[in-house]
Design a protein around this motif. Structure first.
Motif, short mmCIF file in Angstrom:
data_model
loop_
_atom_site.label_atom_id
_atom_site.label_comp_id
_atom_site.label_asym_id
_atom_site.label_seq_id
_atom_site.Cartn_x
_atom_site.Cartn_y
_atom_site.Cartn_z
N GLY A 55 -5.31 -6.97 -2.54
CA GLY A 55 -4.01 -6.83 -3.17
C GLY A 55 -4.10 -6.29 -4.58
N ILE A 56 -5.06 -6.79 -5.36
CA ILE A 56 -5.24 -6.32 -6.74
C ILE A 56 -5.60 -4.84 -6.76
CG2 ILE A 56 -6.68 -6.55 -8.79
CD1 ILE A 56 -6.82 -9.57 -8.18
N VAL A 57 -6.49 -4.44 -5.85
CA VAL A 57 -6.87 -3.02 -5.77
C VAL A 57 -5.66 -2.16 -5.46
CG1 VAL A 57 -8.20 -1.33 -4.44
CG2 VAL A 57 -9.27 -3.48 -5.15
N VAL A 58 -4.84 -2.59 -4.49
CA VAL A 58 -3.65 -1.81 -4.12
C VAL A 58 -2.67 -1.74 -5.28
CG1 VAL A 58 -1.64 -1.75 -2.60
CG2 VAL A 58 -3.89 -2.35 -1.66
N ILE A 59 -2.40 -2.86 -5.93
CA ILE A 59 -1.45 -2.89 -7.04
C ILE A 59 -1.90 -1.97 -8.17
CG2 ILE A 59 -0.50 -4.37 -8.88
CD1 ILE A 59 -0.58 -6.68 -6.83
N ARG A 60 -3.17 -2.03 -8.52
CA ARG A 60 -3.69 -1.21 -9.62
C ARG A 60 -3.71 0.27 -9.28
NH1 ARG A 60 -6.47 -3.54 -13.78
NH2 ARG A 60 -7.85 -1.71 -13.90
N SER A 61 -3.72 0.58 -8.00
CA SER A 61 -3.79 1.99 -7.58
C SER A 61 -2.42 2.63 -7.42
CB SER A 61 -4.54 2.09 -6.25
OG SER A 61 -5.86 1.58 -6.35
N CYS A 62 -1.36 1.85 -7.42
CA CYS A 62 -0.01 2.38 -7.16
C CYS A 62 0.81 2.42 -8.44
CB CYS A 62 0.70 1.53 -6.10
SG CYS A 62 -0.07 1.57 -4.47
N ASN A 63 0.83 3.59 -9.09
CA ASN A 63 1.67 3.74 -10.28
C ASN A 63 3.14 3.82 -9.90
OD1 ASN A 63 -0.53 3.83 -12.13
ND2 ASN A 63 -0.93 5.95 -11.52
N ASP A 68 3.60 5.58 -3.84
CA ASP A 68 2.14 5.65 -3.90
C ASP A 68 1.53 4.86 -2.76
OD1 ASP A 68 2.21 7.27 -6.05
OD2 ASP A 68 1.39 5.84 -7.48
N ARG A 69 0.38 5.35 -2.29
CA ARG A 69 -0.24 4.72 -1.12
C ARG A 69 -1.69 4.37 -1.39
NH1 ARG A 69 0.60 7.34 4.44
NH2 ARG A 69 0.53 5.12 4.96
N HIS A 70 -2.18 3.37 -0.66
CA HIS A 70 -3.60 3.01 -0.69
C HIS A 70 -3.97 2.53 0.70
CE1 HIS A 70 -7.41 1.05 -1.68
NE2 HIS A 70 -7.39 1.72 -2.82
N TRP A 71 -5.12 2.96 1.19
CA TRP A 71 -5.50 2.68 2.58
C TRP A 71 -5.63 1.19 2.87
CZ3 TRP A 71 -10.08 0.13 3.57
CH2 TRP A 71 -11.01 0.08 2.52
N LEU A 72 -5.98 0.38 1.84
CA LEU A 72 -6.13 -1.06 2.08
C LEU A 72 -4.82 -1.74 2.46
CD1 LEU A 72 -8.62 -2.36 -0.65
CD2 LEU A 72 -8.83 -2.63 1.83
N ALA A 73 -3.70 -1.17 2.01
CA ALA A 73 -2.40 -1.79 2.31
C ALA A 73 -2.15 -1.85 3.81
CB ALA A 73 -1.28 -1.02 1.61
N ARG A 74 -2.69 -0.90 4.54
CA ARG A 74 -2.54 -0.91 6.00
C ARG A 74 -3.74 -1.52 6.70
NH1 ARG A 74 1.70 1.79 8.16
NH2 ARG A 74 2.95 3.01 6.72
N GLU A 75 -4.94 -1.16 6.27
CA GLU A 75 -6.14 -1.61 6.97
C GLU A 75 -6.33 -3.11 6.87
OE1 GLU A 75 -8.31 -0.09 9.06
OE2 GLU A 75 -6.80 1.49 8.98
N TRP A 201 11.10 -7.08 -10.76
CA TRP A 201 10.95 -6.52 -12.12
C TRP A 201 10.22 -5.19 -12.08
CZ3 TRP A 201 6.38 -5.49 -14.74
CH2 TRP A 201 6.53 -5.13 -16.09
N ALA A 202 9.14 -5.10 -11.29
CA ALA A 202 8.37 -3.86 -11.20
C ALA A 202 9.25 -2.73 -10.66
CB ALA A 202 7.15 -4.07 -10.31
N TYR A 203 10.05 -3.02 -9.65
CA TYR A 203 10.96 -2.01 -9.12
C TYR A 203 12.00 -1.62 -10.17
CZ TYR A 203 14.52 0.21 -6.20
OH TYR A 203 15.43 1.10 -5.67
N GLY A 204 12.53 -2.59 -10.88
CA GLY A 204 13.53 -2.31 -11.91
C GLY A 204 12.97 -1.47 -13.03
N GLN A 205 11.73 -1.72 -13.44
CA GLN A 205 11.12 -0.92 -14.49
C GLN A 205 11.03 0.55 -14.11
OE1 GLN A 205 9.64 -1.98 -17.77
NE2 GLN A 205 11.29 -3.37 -17.21
N GLN A 206 10.74 0.81 -12.86
CA GLN A 206 10.63 2.20 -12.41
C GLN A 206 11.99 2.86 -12.26
OE1 GLN A 206 7.51 3.32 -9.60
NE2 GLN A 206 9.12 4.16 -8.29
N GLN A 207 12.99 2.08 -11.87
CA GLN A 207 14.31 2.64 -11.63
C GLN A 207 15.24 2.54 -12.83
OE1 GLN A 207 14.97 4.24 -8.74
NE2 GLN A 207 12.85 3.79 -8.16
N GLY A 208 14.76 1.96 -13.94
CA GLY A 208 15.60 1.81 -15.11
C GLY A 208 16.66 0.74 -14.95
N LEU A 209 16.34 -0.33 -14.22
CA LEU A 209 17.28 -1.42 -13.96
C LEU A 209 16.74 -2.71 -14.57
CD1 LEU A 209 17.91 -0.74 -10.16
CD2 LEU A 209 19.45 -0.12 -12.03
N SER A 210 17.65 -3.57 -14.98
CA SER A 210 17.23 -4.89 -15.42
C SER A 210 16.91 -5.74 -14.21
CB SER A 210 18.34 -5.55 -16.25
OG SER A 210 19.45 -5.86 -15.42
#
Length: 257
Positions: A55-63, A68-75, A201-210
């Motif tokens: 999970g940490i690897v996937v989170i750090r890889s997805c800006n 954004d995708r990472h193979w571990l999210a599915r495998e 919060w992470a989604y809101g930061q990207q979309q400009g939402l509180s």
């Protein structure tokens, strides 16, 4: 996919068998029941470490939290499926070992197991028959970041497992047990409850939402799904808090008359 499923199907039962064998060799004073039950905790902890690391690897890889995708999210999901099946069987095996001195039939033991573990079995079933299809098919090529976040919810499992092992070994009055209880509460709160506001919060930061605006700007079914996921976590956290309160409750010293 098939290779990952096969590897998971061999890895978890094999690790359980090895741990049981190793404990019986290294701790002859422990009963077979002790070895089996502790082995299940060890396997759960190993899986939790692997899931959290993935999970940490996937989170750090997805800006970009959406595309954004990472193979571990599915495998890792394919690797996780055999674990959930194994874990359900391991839960029943622990129940059988725990009650085998009562000379109960397998059918009676199984009914008792279903009755006493309704919430956990439902939790496993929802993961296998709802979350896995969503994670692997229905979400398409979106949301690997959020799948990675869900993986990190396993961080509290090693501490929960250690607590149960210490209880089994009658070490619940030690400093280690108390310190582990604090870590259990902290990791459970952060990775199983506060995780959901973090994803909003992470989604809101990207979309400009509180943070408050996010629930009103995503599909309704996303809010419903998150509510179903967080509800049992809040219930389990309340149980942990009650246990912690009893653990640190100091009885009042009666004054001499």
């Amino acid at each position: 996919m098939l290779l990952t499923l096969a590897w998971g199907s061999v890895f978890f039962p094999g690790l359980f068998a090895f741990c049981t064998w190793a404990l019986r060799r290294s701790r002859p004073e422990w009963t077979e029941t002790d070895c089996v039950m502790i082995s299940t905790r060890l396997v759960s902890s190993v899986q939790a470490v692997l899931a959290t690391g993935s999970g940490i690897v996937v989170i750090r890889s997805c800006n970009d939290v959406i595309s954004d995708r990472h193979w571990l999210a599915r495998e890792y999901v394919w690797f996780f499926i055999p674990y959930m099946i194994y874990d359900t069987y391991a839960m029943y095996l622990c129940e059988w070992y725990r009650t085998r001195d009562q000379n109960l039939s397998h059918s009676t033991t199984f009914r008792n197991f279903l009755s006493q573990n309704r919430l956990m079995i439902t939790h496993h079933a929802v993961i296998l028959f709802v979350l896995v299809p969503v994670a692997q098919r229905l979400r398409g090529h979106l949301g690997d970041f959020f799948v990675g976040c869900i993986f990190t919810a396993e961080l509290s499992t090693p501490f929960v497992s250690l607590g149960r092992v210490l209880i089994q070994l009658k070490q619940q009055h030690t400093l280690l047990y108390k310190m582990n209880g604090i870590l259990t509460l902290a990791t459970f709160l952060s990775c199983r409850i506060l995780l959901f506001p973090f994803m909003y919060w992470a989604y809101g930061q990207q979309q400009g939402l509180s943070l408050i605006q996010v629930p009103f700007n995503i599909p309704f079914y996303c809010n419903v799904a998150n509510a179903f996921l967080i509800a049992p976590q809040i219930y389990w956290f309340s149980l942990l808090c009650r246990k912690a309160a009893r653990l640190f409750d100091v009885p009042e010293v009666k004054k001499d008359g």
